[in-house]
Design a protein around this motif. Structure first.
Motif, PDB file in Angstrom:
ATOM      1  N   VAL A 133       0.844  -1.194   0.000  1.00  0.00           N
ATOM      2  CA  VAL A 133       0.000   0.000   0.000  1.00  0.00           C
ATOM      3  C   VAL A 133       0.880   1.245   0.000  1.00  0.00           C
ATOM      4  O   VAL A 133       2.044   1.210   0.410  1.00  0.00           O
ATOM      5  N   ALA A 134       0.305   2.335  -0.478  1.00  0.00           N
ATOM      6  CA  ALA A 134       0.949   3.646  -0.400  1.00  0.00           C
ATOM      7  C   ALA A 134      -0.115   4.672  -0.068  1.00  0.00           C
ATOM      8  O   ALA A 134      -1.296   4.491  -0.389  1.00  0.00           O
ATOM      9  N   PHE A 135       0.317   5.748   0.578  1.00  0.00           N
ATOM     10  CA  PHE A 135      -0.605   6.786   1.031  1.00  0.00           C
ATOM     11  C   PHE A 135      -0.140   8.146   0.513  1.00  0.00           C
ATOM     12  O   PHE A 135       1.054   8.426   0.435  1.00  0.00           O
ATOM     13  N   TYR A 136      -1.134   8.993   0.201  1.00  0.00           N
ATOM     14  CA  TYR A 136      -0.833  10.312  -0.351  1.00  0.00           C
ATOM     15  C   TYR A 136      -1.095  11.384   0.696  1.00  0.00           C
ATOM     16  O   TYR A 136      -2.172  11.449   1.300  1.00  0.00           O
ATOM     17  N   ASN A 137      -0.099  12.242   0.915  1.00  0.00           N
ATOM     18  CA  ASN A 137      -0.228  13.296   1.930  1.00  0.00           C
ATOM     19  C   ASN A 137      -0.480  14.667   1.314  1.00  0.00           C
ATOM     20  O   ASN A 137      -0.358  15.690   1.990  1.00  0.00           O
ATOM     21  N   THR A 140       3.304  13.832  -1.643  1.00  0.00           N
ATOM     22  CA  THR A 140       4.093  12.643  -1.964  1.00  0.00           C
ATOM     23  C   THR A 140       3.321  11.370  -1.630  1.00  0.00           C
ATOM     24  O   THR A 140       2.530  11.348  -0.686  1.00  0.00           O
ATOM     25  N   TRP A 141       3.566  10.328  -2.400  1.00  0.00           N
ATOM     26  CA  TRP A 141       3.059   9.003  -2.065  1.00  0.00           C
ATOM     27  C   TRP A 141       4.112   8.287  -1.224  1.00  0.00           C
ATOM     28  O   TRP A 141       5.279   8.205  -1.622  1.00  0.00           O
ATOM     29  N   VAL A 142       3.708   7.794  -0.053  1.00  0.00           N
ATOM     30  CA  VAL A 142       4.647   7.101   0.834  1.00  0.00           C
ATOM     31  C   VAL A 142       4.121   5.704   1.139  1.00  0.00           C
ATOM     32  O   VAL A 142       2.910   5.481   1.238  1.00  0.00           O
ATOM     33  N   THR A 143       5.032   4.772   1.284  1.00  0.00           N
ATOM     34  CA  THR A 143       4.685   3.388   1.598  1.00  0.00           C
ATOM     35  C   THR A 143       5.285   3.029   2.946  1.00  0.00           C
ATOM     36  O   THR A 143       6.359   3.544   3.303  1.00  0.00           O
ATOM     37  N   PRO A 144       4.639   2.194   3.733  1.00  0.00           N
ATOM     38  CA  PRO A 144       5.184   1.847   5.055  1.00  0.00           C
ATOM     39  C   PRO A 144       6.552   1.180   4.955  1.00  0.00           C
ATOM     40  O   PRO A 144       6.802   0.387   4.035  1.00  0.00           O
ATOM     41  N   LEU A 173      -2.486   7.536   9.846  1.00  0.00           N
ATOM     42  CA  LEU A 173      -3.418   7.442   8.724  1.00  0.00           C
ATOM     43  C   LEU A 173      -4.246   8.715   8.570  1.00  0.00           C
ATOM     44  O   LEU A 173      -4.629   9.085   7.453  1.00  0.00           O
ATOM     45  N   ALA A 174      -4.485   9.398   9.672  1.00  0.00           N
ATOM     46  CA  ALA A 174      -5.278  10.633   9.624  1.00  0.00           C
ATOM     47  C   ALA A 174      -4.571  11.747   8.863  1.00  0.00           C
ATOM     48  O   ALA A 174      -5.206  12.734   8.461  1.00  0.00           O
ATOM     49  N   ASN A 175      -3.260  11.606   8.637  1.00  0.00           N
ATOM     50  CA  ASN A 175      -2.487  12.637   7.940  1.00  0.00           C
ATOM     51  C   ASN A 175      -2.527  12.484   6.418  1.00  0.00           C
ATOM     52  O   ASN A 175      -1.955  13.303   5.698  1.00  0.00           O
ATOM     53  N   PHE A 176      -3.196  11.442   5.931  1.00  0.00           N
ATOM     54  CA  PHE A 176      -3.234  11.166   4.500  1.00  0.00           C
ATOM     55  C   PHE A 176      -4.652  11.333   3.967  1.00  0.00           C
ATOM     56  O   PHE A 176      -5.625  11.266   4.717  1.00  0.00           O
TER      57      PHE A 176
END
Length: 200
Positions: A133-137, A140-144, A173-176
């Motif tokens: 998974v990756a998350f968008y802030n 940037t897209w970041v992955t754990p 998770l709330a930051n994405f």
């Protein structure tokens, strides 16, 4: 629990195997670390694409231990994912791509009305059932940096600079605002993208 077999799932598109170097690296590392083998398998030599595989997207599944046990080729269909449920397991270990996925399947059974799961281990975000998974802030897209299994597509995306690696806790998770799910069969351009509010 039997862990005698591991496997690789390789994407075959237009009758070409994708990211083969990453699969080779993981397979050979697994054979060395689990069973002590020092020989190197060249998958481009070992895998012959059958005539029945056309130019559409196909999945090549290679089951192996000391030798290649089974190679399966089948058309690939994308899953429909609309909702993700958080599940928790602080002792799960899937650092090698074992055929035995009993612990993962037990977690998946906890999804209730969701289509996919997001596995939390010791407060940290890891993977979904079928991929990374990756998350968008917003920038940037970041992955754990704590995946259960560092995937081949993940390695390619990190090396290409498409995503970055960070420590991501459940509280973070709330930051994405977005999540993407991807694996060897689902490249970045086809990754499932959902709003972060789809994670229950």
């Amino acid at each position: 629990m039997s862990r005698k077999l591991c496997f690789e799932t390789i994407c075959c598109e237009n009758r070409a195997l994708k990211n083969l170097a990453y699969h080779e690296a993981r397979l050979n590392r697994t054979r060395h670390e689990l069973w002590g083998y020092s020989d190197y398998w060249n998958l481009s030599e070992l895998l012959i694409i059958p005539d029945h595989v056309d130019h559409t997207l196909h999945k090549c599944r290679v089951s192996y231990s000391q030798e290649i046990e089974v190679v399966k080729w089948e058309p690939y269909a994308y899953r429909n994912i609309r909702k993700i449920r958080r599940v928790y397991h602080d002792a799960i270990d899937y650092r090698y791509k074992y055929e035995d996925r009993e612990e993962l399947n037990t977690l998946f059974a906890q999804r209730n009305d969701a289509d996919e799961i997001l596995i939390i281990k010791n407060g940290l975000v890891t993977d979904s059932l079928y991929g990374n998974v990756a998350f968008y802030n917003g920038i940037t897209w970041v992955t754990p940096n704590s995946p259960l299994l560092p995937g081949t597509q993940r390695a390619f995306l990190l090396e290409s600079g498409v995503i970055k690696e960070e420590r991501i806790s459940e509280d973070d998770l709330a930051n994405f605002n977005k999540i993407r799910l991807f694996n060897a069969m689902i490249g970045w351009e086809n990754a499932v993208e959902l709003g972060i509010d789809c994670i229950d």
